[in-house]
Write a protein that holds these residues in place. Structure first.
Motif, mmCIF file in Angstrom:
data_model
loop_
_atom_site.group_PDB
_atom_site.id
_atom_site.type_symbol
_atom_site.label_atom_id
_atom_site.label_comp_id
_atom_site.label_asym_id
_atom_site.label_seq_id
_atom_site.Cartn_x
_atom_site.Cartn_y
_atom_site.Cartn_z
ATOM 1 N N SER A 13 85.215 10.008 -14.697
ATOM 2 C CA SER A 13 86.475 10.140 -14.899
ATOM 3 C C SER A 13 86.850 11.863 -15.102
ATOM 4 O O SER A 13 87.666 12.406 -14.748
ATOM 5 C CB SER A 13 86.802 9.667 -16.355
ATOM 6 O OG SER A 13 86.665 8.091 -15.998
ATOM 7 N N ASP A 14 85.875 12.412 -15.766
ATOM 8 C CA ASP A 14 86.029 13.909 -16.193
ATOM 9 C C ASP A 14 86.145 14.598 -14.922
ATOM 10 O O ASP A 14 86.760 15.444 -14.736
ATOM 11 C CB ASP A 14 84.804 14.300 -16.931
ATOM 12 C CG ASP A 14 85.186 14.025 -18.575
ATOM 13 O OD1 ASP A 14 85.870 13.466 -18.916
ATOM 14 O OD2 ASP A 14 84.005 14.183 -19.254
ATOM 15 N N ARG A 17 89.267 14.109 -13.019
ATOM 16 C CA ARG A 17 90.403 14.718 -13.421
ATOM 17 C C ARG A 17 90.530 15.942 -13.288
ATOM 18 O O ARG A 17 91.496 16.634 -13.202
ATOM 19 C CB ARG A 17 90.539 14.295 -15.187
ATOM 20 C CG ARG A 17 90.692 12.977 -15.472
ATOM 21 C CD ARG A 17 91.036 12.574 -16.992
ATOM 22 N NE ARG A 17 91.315 11.069 -16.964
ATOM 23 C CZ ARG A 17 90.663 10.445 -17.666
ATOM 24 N NH1 ARG A 17 89.476 10.462 -18.065
ATOM 25 N NH2 ARG A 17 91.144 9.139 -17.685
ATOM 26 N N HIS A 21 93.119 14.202 -10.242
ATOM 27 C CA HIS A 21 93.272 13.201 -10.209
ATOM 28 C C HIS A 21 93.551 12.476 -11.418
ATOM 29 O O HIS A 21 93.165 12.907 -12.626
ATOM 30 C CB HIS A 21 92.184 12.077 -9.531
ATOM 31 C CG HIS A 21 91.729 12.631 -8.175
ATOM 32 N ND1 HIS A 21 92.619 12.401 -7.011
ATOM 33 C CD2 HIS A 21 90.857 13.326 -7.790
ATOM 34 C CE1 HIS A 21 92.006 12.985 -6.042
ATOM 35 N NE2 HIS A 21 90.796 13.417 -6.173
ATOM 36 N N GLU A 22 94.433 11.276 -11.687
ATOM 37 C CA GLU A 22 94.829 10.555 -12.858
ATOM 38 C C GLU A 22 93.724 9.345 -12.808
ATOM 39 O O GLU A 22 93.562 8.873 -11.865
ATOM 40 C CB GLU A 22 96.146 10.012 -12.884
ATOM 41 C CG GLU A 22 97.194 11.251 -13.311
ATOM 42 C CD GLU A 22 98.403 10.561 -13.221
ATOM 43 O OE1 GLU A 22 98.925 9.616 -13.964
ATOM 44 O OE2 GLU A 22 99.292 11.213 -12.563
#
Ligand code: CA
Length: 222
Positions: A13-14, A17, A21-22
């Motif tokens: 996720s990190d 992001r 990107h969301e």
């Protein structure tokens, strides 16, 4: 991202992001499928080994619902069967764990680029729920039965499907579908939307596909 290893979720996720990107997360297959059906994601990263429902079943569920969202599967090393089955079920690509972060970012970018320019109406038909819209013939079928749509209703359906997931104001719809902006009769849009729902929704009062977004307009989800 449907993945049950918290450490991996956080790292991926990190990174995604940081790439702009969301990211929305689901920690098990059942939640992943539920979210995948309800939200207009651009891409789904899907682990195969998941609690509650495995990634292959999630993939099958999403494709059976007529969703064309790109799916990138994460398979365990040596699970050749998962790759083959995953691709058969409609996954677009797969990565074998452990993988390099750069590789993931590259695959995500490639899948998003590939998915971008496709309008639903470039293909011959689009399906949602028990409805099938045939763009070539200008027809709609619901539960196998022909539904008669006026030319305007058909244009409206097509316009909304091409922009699925986007909120579109009544003014924009009037201008783009009806082709005039002189008459501020946004009520016209509401009336046609009500007709469409009566024809294509299971329960027109509680629409699942042709949604009203309070104070903003309408959007199609399907
Ligand atoms: Ca897992």
């Amino acid at each position: 991202m449907v993945e049950d290893e918290p450490g991996l979720v956080m790292t991926l996720s990190d990174r995604l992001r940081a790439e702009g990107h969301e990211v929305d997360e689901a920690g098990d297959g059942a939640t992943g499928l539920d979210k995948g059906l309800k939200n207009p994601y651009d891409l789904i990263i899907l682990d195969v080994m998941l609690p509650k429902k495995n990634g292959l079943d999630v993939c099958r569920g999403i494709r059976e619902a007529g969703k064309h969202v790109p799916i990138l599967m994460l398979t365990a090393r040596g699970q050749v069967v998962d790759k083959v089955v995953g691709l058969q079920l409609g996954a677009d690509d797969y990565l074998t764990k452990p993988f390099d972060m750069m590789e993931l970012v590259a695959r995500v970018g490639a899948l998003l680029r590939r998915a971008e320019p496709r309008l639903a109406s470039d293909s011959d038909a689009y399906e949602f729920g028990d409805v099938k819209v045939d763009f070539k013939r200008g027809e709609a079928m619901k539960a196998g039965k022909r539904v008669t749509l006026s030319a305007r209703e058909f244009q409206l359906v097509r316009y909304l499907i091409d922009r699925r997931g986007e909120i579109i104001s009544r003014e924009t719809l009037l201008q783009d579908v009806w082709g005039y902006n002189a008459l501020p009769e946004t009520r016209t849009v509401d009336v046609h939307m009500a007709w469409l729902r009566r024809k294509l929704e299971a329960n027109p009062r509680v629409p699942e596909y042709f949604l009203t977004v309070r104070g903003m307009g309408y959007k199609f989800e399907g």
